[in-house]
Each structure stands twice: as structure tokens, then as C-alpha cells.
Design an enzyme around this catalytic site. Structure first.
Site, short mmCIF file in Angstrom:
data_model
loop_
_atom_site.label_atom_id
_atom_site.label_comp_id
_atom_site.label_asym_id
_atom_site.label_seq_id
_atom_site.Cartn_x
_atom_site.Cartn_y
_atom_site.Cartn_z
N ALA A 201 0.83 -1.21 0.00
CA ALA A 201 0.00 0.00 0.00
C ALA A 201 0.87 1.25 0.00
O ALA A 201 1.98 1.24 0.55
CB ALA A 201 -0.93 -0.01 1.21
N PRO A 202 0.37 2.32 -0.64
CA PRO A 202 -0.95 2.47 -1.27
C PRO A 202 -1.08 1.89 -2.67
O PRO A 202 -2.15 1.95 -3.25
CB PRO A 202 -1.12 3.99 -1.30
CG PRO A 202 0.26 4.52 -1.41
CD PRO A 202 1.12 3.60 -0.60
N GLY A 203 0.01 1.35 -3.22
CA GLY A 203 -0.10 0.64 -4.49
C GLY A 203 0.69 1.22 -5.64
O GLY A 203 0.68 0.66 -6.74
N GLY A 204 1.40 2.32 -5.42
CA GLY A 204 2.14 2.94 -6.51
C GLY A 204 3.21 2.05 -7.11
O GLY A 204 3.37 1.98 -8.33
N GLU A 222 -0.51 -6.21 2.31
CA GLU A 222 -0.50 -5.05 3.20
C GLU A 222 -1.16 -5.42 4.51
O GLU A 222 -2.31 -5.89 4.52
CB GLU A 222 -1.23 -3.87 2.56
CG GLU A 222 -1.32 -2.64 3.45
CD GLU A 222 0.03 -2.14 3.93
OE1 GLU A 222 0.16 -1.87 5.15
OE2 GLU A 222 0.95 -2.03 3.10
N ASP A 253 0.68 -10.36 7.91
CA ASP A 253 1.91 -9.82 8.48
C ASP A 253 3.05 -10.26 7.57
O ASP A 253 3.32 -11.47 7.42
CB ASP A 253 2.12 -10.38 9.90
CG ASP A 253 3.29 -9.73 10.62
OD1 ASP A 253 4.24 -9.28 9.94
OD2 ASP A 253 3.27 -9.69 11.86
N ASP A 271 9.45 -2.69 0.17
CA ASP A 271 9.45 -1.24 0.38
C ASP A 271 8.99 -1.03 1.81
O ASP A 271 7.81 -0.85 2.09
CB ASP A 271 8.52 -0.56 -0.63
CG ASP A 271 8.61 0.95 -0.55
OD1 ASP A 271 9.73 1.47 -0.50
OD2 ASP A 271 7.54 1.60 -0.54
N CYS A 325 12.16 5.25 2.14
CA CYS A 325 12.16 6.65 1.71
C CYS A 325 12.67 7.54 2.84
O CYS A 325 12.17 8.63 3.08
CB CYS A 325 10.78 7.09 1.24
SG CYS A 325 9.45 6.80 2.41
#
Length: 394
Positions: A201-204, A222, A253, A271, A325
Site C-alpha cells: 500500500a498504497p499501491g504505486g 498489506e 503480516d 518497500d 524513503c
């Protein structure tokens, strides 16, 4: 003179006046107009956001030590989003960004499953360029080919509006920070491969994977319920029903998937949840900022467990990409070093320099043997992204 350019993008034809107003703001932001009062008047509807001084002080102490001179350029770049004061000799730059306060260099990722008629021409007319226009085959420096994934970026901090969700209609583009494509490009998914997006998520990034190739299976997972629902809507908005048999979306999980499905995937993307520097700087209040900073110390253990689960889930010879990030060494290099020290049968792979060069000219090479960190840079990526790539040997 404005409406034909933006209104030809689906989702805006019903509101040409809104499109006109937004496009005017974009053009003003790109023109480097010096009349700041005029800029403010043009975009009164833009929400104002304040830097959390507690978080900024913490970042100053940590990143000055870890990044050295690189932090100074990244810090100024981040702060200029909403501060126009004595710290800046060129306040104009801050106003340019303030016109679009949520536009940390959104890349426009095109959706190959939608009707893209005239969209690229519209983006080009607005000053956007393709981030990854071509790649060169190693066997021939003169032979180039088009990269399937298409993402357009702008040299200024501008952003086109998002498109609304409509049943039975696929959105044409997805807005994201261009640096977030680096993990997907590093994963290098091939046609027919089984792929796991462990924290999707969010799916990008799931969407970006689907732009690079058509996998045999894309498993999007997710844990958080709200973000899981967000992920489902993203996939519904961009992926055609005829191909949804290729998708599996779960609410598990991620730390357990490696033991539940050992060796099941050709490629795995981790990610990982992280202390998102860009968002944390704009924490709503000091108390929230202090709470997040305390929680930050707990993240490396979670990240290590997720990465170990991913390595268990990939087949021998398969590839795992770990990304965050954040610029935090504890969540990047230290996590990778800990996993390499404790997990047998894996090796670290080099990243393709050409891909990194296309995203930014600024890197932190303090520990190049355990990954690379893209530092924010005007015109390419406006947020950090750390990436490491592993191969499971046995």
C-alpha cells in the site's frame, strides 16, 4: 488558450474552469514571477503547512553527522517548501513551491492499460519530459529502445491534479515521487515471473511493476487494514478486470510470508515501513513529532524481519529489493549489514548506474557496498530513496 491543454486529459472535461484555474497556477509557478503577493492571491486555496521544529532539530543533528555536506543541500531543499524568511537569500524559490505545497516533484506515471490519447502531448505542452526515455543495449551502444514504463517529470515543483475514481474506467496516470520508481526498476521484473510486493500500500510500486511487464502472478500484501483497502481501490482504478486473475491481494503480516510460502517467488520487493523524512518534517504538532521520533528506534528491527521474510520467500537464484524513503543510516545501511551478517545463502548485487543517473545527480556513497541513497534534487527527485538488491544463492 489554457483549457484545451488540460481538459483533454480525462477527468477534467466536466470542469474546464477548475482545469483553467489550476493550469494558470502551474504556469505562474513555472514562470518565476517575482510578485509574491500575486502568487499568493492566485492560489489562496492551497493549504499551508508548517515545519515541525522538533523533527527538524533531530534531523539536523543526525543527518549532519551521517550525510555531511549532502545534508546541507537536502535540508535547504526540504525546508524551502514552506519557509520564506531570513534563511533564504532567494525567497522566490520558496514561493514557487508554495503555490503547490503538496507537490514534492510528483512524477506522472502513465497507465498502459488506459486510453492515453493525447496525454503525452498534453504533458509535453506543460513542460514535462519523460524520465526514462530510452535505454541502450550493452551489445550495441548505438541501438536504443523505448522503456515500457513511462514517467513524466517537470523541472519545477508543479503538479497536475489527481484523477477521481470512477467504476469501469481506468485512470490514465498515477502521481508519485520519481525516486520511488528506483526500487521497481532495480527489481527488473520479466514477463511471466511470480512477484511479491511485501508492503504494497498504497499501491504505486505495484502499479509501476505492472507497467514494466505482465507477471505470471503479482502478490500484493498489506498488513494495515485501512491501507489494504486503499491498495484494493488503487488496483481497481488502474488494472483491467480481464487481467485481475494475475493479482493476489492479501492482508497478512509480511514477517510471516517467508515461512508460509518459502521459495515461491522469482522477485520480491520490500518497500519497508520507515521514518518518512519528507512527511515527518510536517508533523501536525510537536507532541506527535516527539512520539514519532521515539517510535523511530523500533523500526530497524521490523525492517530486518521483513527483509529476512522476503529472502525466505524468494526462490534460489531469485532477487529481493529492499527500499525505504528515509535517509537514516539505521534504517538503511545498518539493516542491510545486519541481515547479511545473520542470513546465510544471500549475496548483495550492484545497482545499475544508468538507472540511478536518470533519477538524480546526488548520491551518498558512505557505504556503497550495501546500497545507494538518492538525495533530493530539483528537477528530478524531490524526496529520498534508499535501495539495496540481493540474490538468494541457496
Amino acid at each position: 488558450m489554457f483549457s484545451p491543454k488540460l481538459c483533454c486529459i480525462k477527468g477534467f472535461s466536466s470542469s474546464p474552469l477548475l482545469a483553467l484555474k489550476y493550469l494558470k497556477c502551474i504556469l505562474i509557478a513555472s514562470s518565476h514571477c517575482t510578485v509574491t503577493n500575486t502568487l499568493a492571491a492566485q492560489c489562496k486555496y492551497a493549504p499551508q503547512r508548517q515545519v515541525c521544529k522538533t523533527v527538524l532539530k533531530h534531523f539536523d543533528a543526525q543527518y549532519s553527522e551521517e550525510l555531511g555536506e549532502q545534508w546541507r543541500s537536502a535540508r535547504c531543499f526540504i525546508i524551502m517548501f514552506n519557509r520564506v524568511d531570513e534563511a533564504f537569500s532567494t525567497p522566490l524559490l520558496a514561493w514557487d513551491v508554495l503555490l503547490n505545497p503538496l507537490s514534492w516533484q510528483y512524477g506522472v506515471l502513465l497507465n498502459r492499460f488506459s486510453d492515453l490519447t493525447n496525454l503525452k502531448q498534453c504533458l509535453t505542452a506543460l513542460g514535462y519530459t519523460n524520465l526514462l526515455p530510452q535505454t541502450t543495449h550493452p551489445e550495441s551502444q548505438s541501438h536504443t529502445t523505448q522503456i515500457p514504463l513511462q514517467c513524466f517529470i517537470h523541472r519545477d515543483p508543479v503538479r497536475i491534479p489527481t484523477q477521481g475514481h470512477h467504476p469501469a474506467w481506468l485512470k490514465q496516470y498515477y502521481l508519485l515521487n520519481a525516486a520511488s520508481l528506483l526500487p521497481v526498476l532495480t527489481l527488473n521484473v520479466k514477463e511471466g515471473e511470480n512477484v511479491l510486493d511485501l508492503c504494497a500500500a498504497p499501491g504505486g510500486k505495484s502499479l509501476a511493476i505492472l507497467q514494466t511487464a505482465t507477471p505470471g502472478l503479482l502478490h500484493c500484501n498489506e498488513l494495515d487494514k485501512h491501507r489494504h483497502d486503499w491498495l484494493l481501490k488503487t488496483l481497481e482504478s488502474y488494472f483491467p478486470p480481464t487481467l485481475r486473475n494475475l493479482l493476489s491481494v492479501t492482508h497478512l503480516d509480511g514477517r510471516s510470508i517467508g515461512s508460509v510460502r518459502p521459495g515461491a517467488y522469482d522477485k520480491v520487493l520490500v518497500d519497508a515501513p520507515c521514518s518518512n523524512d519528507r512527511s515527518w518534517l510536517y508533523t501536525p504538532d510537536t507532541h506527535q513529532g516527539e512520539m514519532w521520533l521515539k517510535q523511530r528506534t523500533q523500526l530497524p528491527l521490523l525492517q530486518k524481519e521483513l527483509l529476512c521474510s522476503a529472502l525466505a520467500a524468494v526462490r534460489p537464484g531469485g532477487v529481493v529489493v529492499y527500499s525505504t524513503c528515509t535517509m537514516s543510516r539505521a534504517e538503511n545501511q545498518s539493516v542491510v549489514e545486519a541481515v547479511l551478517a545473520s542470513y546465510q545463502g544471500v549475496e548483495l548485487l550492484d545497482l545499475e548506474q544508468q538507472l540511478i543517473d536518470s533519477l538524480s545527480d546526488h548520491f551518498y556513497f558512505g557505504h556503497p557496498s550495501v546500497g545507494q541513497l538518492v538525495i533530493p534534487q530539483k528537477g528530478k527527485t524531490w524526496g529520498p530513496m534508499y535501495v539495496s538488491r540481493f540474490r538468494r544463492i541457496f
